[in-house]
Design an enzyme around this catalytic site. Structure first.
Site, PDB file in Angstrom:
ATOM      1  N   GLY A  47       0.911  -1.389   0.080  1.00 41.53           N
ATOM      2  CA  GLY A  47      -0.069  -0.016  -0.095  1.00 41.53           C
ATOM      3  C   GLY A  47       0.965   1.362   0.233  1.00 41.53           C
ATOM      4  N   ASP A  77      -0.170 -13.590  -4.555  1.00 38.85           N
ATOM      5  CA  ASP A  77      -0.339 -12.779  -5.748  1.00 38.85           C
ATOM      6  C   ASP A  77       0.670 -11.480  -5.484  1.00 38.85           C
ATOM      7  OD1 ASP A  77      -2.161 -11.186  -7.714  1.00 38.85           O
ATOM      8  OD2 ASP A  77      -1.963  -9.839  -6.354  1.00 38.85           O
ATOM      9  N   TYR A  82       4.822  -3.916  -7.393  1.00 36.76           N
ATOM     10  CA  TYR A  82       4.936  -4.045  -5.930  1.00 36.76           C
ATOM     11  C   TYR A  82       6.411  -4.182  -5.140  1.00 36.76           C
ATOM     12  CZ  TYR A  82      -0.010  -5.763  -6.552  1.00 36.76           C
ATOM     13  OH  TYR A  82      -1.104  -5.903  -6.792  1.00 36.76           O
ATOM     14  N   LYS A 107       2.735  -9.938 -12.336  1.00 29.65           N
ATOM     15  CA  LYS A 107       2.006  -8.934 -13.281  1.00 29.65           C
ATOM     16  C   LYS A 107       2.769  -8.186 -14.042  1.00 29.65           C
ATOM     17  CE  LYS A 107      -1.954  -8.439  -9.816  1.00 29.65           C
ATOM     18  NZ  LYS A 107      -1.063  -8.244  -8.525  1.00 29.65           N
ATOM     19  N   HIS A 138      -1.233  -6.021 -15.770  1.00 28.83           N
ATOM     20  CA  HIS A 138      -1.485  -5.173 -14.708  1.00 28.83           C
ATOM     21  C   HIS A 138      -2.837  -4.332 -14.875  1.00 28.83           C
ATOM     22  CE1 HIS A 138      -0.209  -4.186 -10.515  1.00 28.83           C
ATOM     23  NE2 HIS A 138      -1.181  -4.232 -10.390  1.00 28.83           N
ATOM     24  N   SER A 177      -5.959  -7.972 -15.870  1.00 27.37           N
ATOM     25  CA  SER A 177      -6.419  -7.024 -14.462  1.00 27.37           C
ATOM     26  C   SER A 177      -6.829  -5.527 -14.788  1.00 27.37           C
ATOM     27  CB  SER A 177      -5.329  -7.064 -13.650  1.00 27.37           C
ATOM     28  OG  SER A 177      -5.754  -6.309 -12.333  1.00 27.37           O
ATOM     29  N   ASN A 178      -7.898  -5.301 -14.293  1.00 27.55           N
ATOM     30  CA  ASN A 178      -8.322  -3.697 -14.461  1.00 27.55           C
ATOM     31  C   ASN A 178      -8.886  -3.682 -15.856  1.00 27.55           C
ATOM     32  OD1 ASN A 178      -7.920  -2.472 -11.665  1.00 27.55           O
ATOM     33  ND2 ASN A 178      -5.854  -3.185 -12.301  1.00 27.55           N
ATOM     34  N   LYS A 277      -4.881  -9.567   1.779  1.00 25.78           N
ATOM     35  CA  LYS A 277      -3.443  -9.165   2.259  1.00 25.78           C
ATOM     36  C   LYS A 277      -3.481  -8.957   3.615  1.00 25.78           C
ATOM     37  CE  LYS A 277      -0.623  -5.774   3.667  1.00 25.78           C
ATOM     38  NZ  LYS A 277      -1.026  -4.875   4.897  1.00 25.78           N
ATOM     39  N   ARG A 283      -4.297 -13.056  11.556  1.00 26.81           N
ATOM     40  CA  ARG A 283      -5.089 -12.659  10.582  1.00 26.81           C
ATOM     41  C   ARG A 283      -4.631 -13.460   9.229  1.00 26.81           C
ATOM     42  NH1 ARG A 283      -4.774  -6.008  10.858  1.00 26.81           N
ATOM     43  NH2 ARG A 283      -6.086  -5.780  12.790  1.00 26.81           N
TER      44      ARG A 283
HETATM   45  N1  LIG Z   1      -4.539  -5.861  -9.482  1.00 26.79           N
HETATM   46  C1  LIG Z   1      -4.506  -4.814  -9.205  1.00 26.79           C
HETATM   47  O1  LIG Z   1      -4.557  -3.746  -9.802  1.00 26.79           O
HETATM   48  C2  LIG Z   1      -4.755  -4.722  -7.611  1.00 26.79           C
HETATM   49  C3  LIG Z   1      -5.134  -3.685  -6.991  1.00 26.79           C
HETATM   50  C4  LIG Z   1      -5.248  -3.762  -5.494  1.00 26.79           C
HETATM   51  C5  LIG Z   1      -5.037  -4.882  -4.791  1.00 26.79           C
HETATM   52  N2  LIG Z   1      -4.459  -6.116  -5.565  1.00 26.79           N
HETATM   53  C6  LIG Z   1      -4.029  -7.250  -4.784  1.00 26.79           C
HETATM   54  O2  LIG Z   1      -4.929  -7.616  -3.887  1.00 26.79           O
HETATM   55  C7  LIG Z   1      -4.648  -7.822  -2.732  1.00 26.79           C
HETATM   56  C8  LIG Z   1      -5.466  -7.368  -1.521  1.00 26.79           C
HETATM   57  O3  LIG Z   1      -6.066  -6.087  -1.903  1.00 26.79           O
HETATM   58  P1  LIG Z   1      -5.753  -4.851  -0.594  1.00 26.79           P
HETATM   59  O4  LIG Z   1      -4.371  -5.348  -0.199  1.00 26.79           O
HETATM   60  O5  LIG Z   1      -6.099  -3.467  -1.620  1.00 26.79           O
HETATM   61  O6  LIG Z   1      -6.751  -4.869   0.297  1.00 26.79           O
HETATM   62  P2  LIG Z   1      -7.631  -6.177   1.345  1.00 26.79           P
HETATM   63  O7  LIG Z   1      -6.829  -7.612   1.236  1.00 26.79           O
HETATM   64  O8  LIG Z   1      -8.921  -6.081   1.105  1.00 26.79           O
HETATM   65  O9  LIG Z   1      -7.333  -5.423   2.618  1.00 26.79           O
HETATM   66  C9  LIG Z   1      -6.001  -5.168   3.213  1.00 26.79           C
HETATM   67  C10 LIG Z   1      -6.282  -4.697   4.920  1.00 26.79           C
HETATM   68  O10 LIG Z   1      -7.030  -5.313   5.625  1.00 26.79           O
HETATM   69  C11 LIG Z   1      -6.599  -5.571   6.549  1.00 26.79           C
HETATM   70  N3  LIG Z   1      -6.870  -7.079   7.125  1.00 26.79           N
HETATM   71  C12 LIG Z   1      -6.441  -8.096   6.533  1.00 26.79           C
HETATM   72  N4  LIG Z   1      -7.164  -9.205   7.121  1.00 26.79           N
HETATM   73  C13 LIG Z   1      -7.640  -8.733   8.278  1.00 26.79           C
HETATM   74  C14 LIG Z   1      -8.378  -9.381   9.273  1.00 26.79           C
HETATM   75  N5  LIG Z   1      -8.994 -10.608   9.095  1.00 26.79           N
HETATM   76  N6  LIG Z   1      -8.828  -8.578  10.201  1.00 26.79           N
HETATM   77  C15 LIG Z   1      -8.701  -7.199  10.325  1.00 26.79           C
HETATM   78  N7  LIG Z   1      -8.062  -6.472   9.199  1.00 26.79           N
HETATM   79  C16 LIG Z   1      -7.606  -7.300   8.387  1.00 26.79           C
HETATM   80  C17 LIG Z   1      -4.958  -5.541   6.431  1.00 26.79           C
HETATM   81  O11 LIG Z   1      -4.030  -5.045   7.550  1.00 26.79           O
HETATM   82  P3  LIG Z   1      -2.621  -5.966   8.088  1.00 26.79           P
HETATM   83  O12 LIG Z   1      -1.905  -5.936   6.944  1.00 26.79           O
HETATM   84  O13 LIG Z   1      -2.227  -4.844   9.327  1.00 26.79           O
HETATM   85  O14 LIG Z   1      -3.515  -7.109   8.839  1.00 26.79           O
HETATM   86  C18 LIG Z   1      -4.968  -4.530   5.405  1.00 26.79           C
HETATM   87  O15 LIG Z   1      -5.027  -3.289   5.938  1.00 26.79           O
HETATM   88  C19 LIG Z   1      -3.391  -6.948  -2.766  1.00 26.79           C
HETATM   89  O16 LIG Z   1      -2.324  -7.171  -1.801  1.00 26.79           O
HETATM   90  C20 LIG Z   1      -2.796  -6.955  -3.980  1.00 26.79           C
HETATM   91  O17 LIG Z   1      -1.875  -8.182  -3.775  1.00 26.79           O
HETATM   92  C21 LIG Z   1      -4.399  -5.851  -7.016  1.00 26.79           C
END
Ligand SMILES: NC(=O)c1ccc[n+]([C@@H]2O[C@H](COP(=O)([O-])OP(=O)(O)OC[C@H]3O[C@@H](n4cnc5c(N)ncnc54)[C@H](OP(=O)(O)O)[C@@H]3O)[C@@H](O)[C@H]2O)c1
Ligand SMILES: *[C@@H]1O[C@H](CO)[C@@H](O)[C@H](O)[C@H]1NC(C)=O
Ligand SMILES: *[C@@H]1O[C@H](CO)[C@@H](O)[C@H](O)[C@H]1NC(C)=O
Length: 341
Positions: A47, A77, A82, A107, A138, A177-178, A277, A283
């Protein structure tokens, strides 16, 4: 008879030991090219902070990936954007999980759309593996190699590079993606190998029923990024539900699960592959512990009603590019990547 029983007991024991050692929890979903993707995976993008993309350290990546593999995750992933591929590779090499049991996704960066094979080879070198299981474009939006601005590269041409990568065995499966629906349609009308996977945002706030239906009809598996949407965001500016939402809590209590587990299970039952993530061990373990219960149709309908067509990841700073995939804002947001896409 005695030996027969002994044999059965021994093989049951061997099987269960094997399963513990192997640790795999998520079942796999068939892809249109004959390969299979685990039903849930680990996201690894760390992030942004006020300086742009967060600085990546070995610890922030290697420990979580190791914990995830130990907890039974088999899908990881990542992306060249990244800046963490070498640490992902280190973690994979350090575990006892065999490479062939891991479904590794990376990606193609937006600045690399004119050099697909070379960019993939760079990723493979950083990961220190001979192939990835899935290579994704990507973003349909391309940048100049020095990231000084947009580049106009037709994603149909970029895709030819991915097809070549699959032919060479450098990527077992290829996808996007996207991309939006009309872009996917145009790509499918002009390609040799169909995309197997579309990775887009799907969560309670952004259910994307039309896009999911489209993908189902075309045998494209959807990976759900940002699966938690606004679930953990504080304040009232973003739509519900938050993790203490009474409706979510009630369902969670019924199954002795947490609300994030209910959200992930909802996505899995929709047929999409969430990639939550986390960099915290508890978690990471919690997020994959969702394969021992089933939400009812009524509960699925209740959860579906949270849809607000609200995007958490809204890259409107790219909206002047001709291949920008999403709806536009009147005033685009400033670019948080600050040149580092
Ligand atoms: N293709 C693309 O363009 C694209 C765009 C965005 C994301 N992605 C991929 O998708 C993945 C996931 O998306 P994201 O990272 O945006 O968001 P997400 O997985 O929806 O949310 C991550 C957040 O949730 C917290 N979290 C995770 N599990 C939890 C739990 N059980 N209880 C409480 N909090 C929890 C994490 O904090 P902590 O880490 O502190 O636990 C982090 O702040 C990315 O890491 C990436 O690999 C791809
Ligand atoms: C790459 O992996 C091989 C084993 O597969 C190992 O011997 C080598 O040290 C690794 N290289 C790097 C740079 O980590
Ligand atoms: C899909 O992307 C194209 C650009 O390739 C854009 O012109 C179109 O408006 C997008 N569709 C939607 C529904 O946003």
């Amino acid at each position: 008879m005695y030996f027969m029983c002994l044999f059965i007991v021994a093989s049951l024991l061997a099987n269960s030991l094997c399963e513990i050692k192997d640790g795999k929890k998520a079942p796999r979903i068939q892809l249109s090219d004959g390969n299979a993707i685990p039903a849930l995976g680990l996201g690894t993008f760390l992030g942004f902070d006020e300086h742009g993309q967060k600085e990546v350290t070995a610890r922030d990546v290697e420990d979580p990936v190791t914990w995830a593999l130990d907890a039974g995750y088999r899908l990881i992933d990542t992306a060249s954007a990244y800046n963490n591929e070498q640490y992902i590779g280190n973690a994979i090499r350090k575990t006892s999980v065999r490479r062939e049991d891991i479904f590794l996704v990376t990606k193609l960066g937006s600045k690399d759309q004119r050099r697909v094979l070379d960019a993939l080879k760079d990723s493979l070198e950083r990961l220190n593996v001979t192939y990835v299981d899935l290579y994704l474009i990507h973003n349909p939006v391309a940048f100049k190699p020095d990231e000084s601005g947009f580049d106009i590269v037709d994603y149909v041409d970029t895709w030819k590079g991915l097809e070549e990568a699959k032919k060479l065995g450098l990527a077992k499966s290829i996808g996007i993606s996207n991309f939006n629906e009309s872009q996917i349609e145009r790509l499918m009308a002009n390609c040799e190998v169909k995309p197997t996977v579309l990775q887009v945002e799907v969560n309670l706030n952004l259910a994307q029923p039309k896009l999911l239906d489209f993908c189902k009809r075309h045998d494209i598996v959807v990976m759900a990024y940002t699966p938690f949407g606004t679930l953990f965001q504080k304040g009232g500016e973003t739509p519900p539900p938050k993790s203490d939402d009474p409706t979510l809590v009630e369902i969670a209590d019924k199954y002795k699960k947490t609300t994030p587990q209910i959200v992930l299970k909802y996505l899995v039952q929709l047929g999409v592959v969430p990639i939550p993530k986390s960099t915290r061990k508890n978690r990471i373990e919690e997020n994959i512990d969702i394969f021992d219960f089933e939400l009812s149709n009524a509960e699925m309908d209740t959860l579906r009603k949270f849809n607000k067509n609200y995007r958490t990841v809204f890259p409107s700073f790219w909206q002047d590019h001709p291949y920008y995939p999403y709806e536009k804002k009147d005033v685009p947001d400033p670019d948080p990547f600050k040149g580092n896409h």
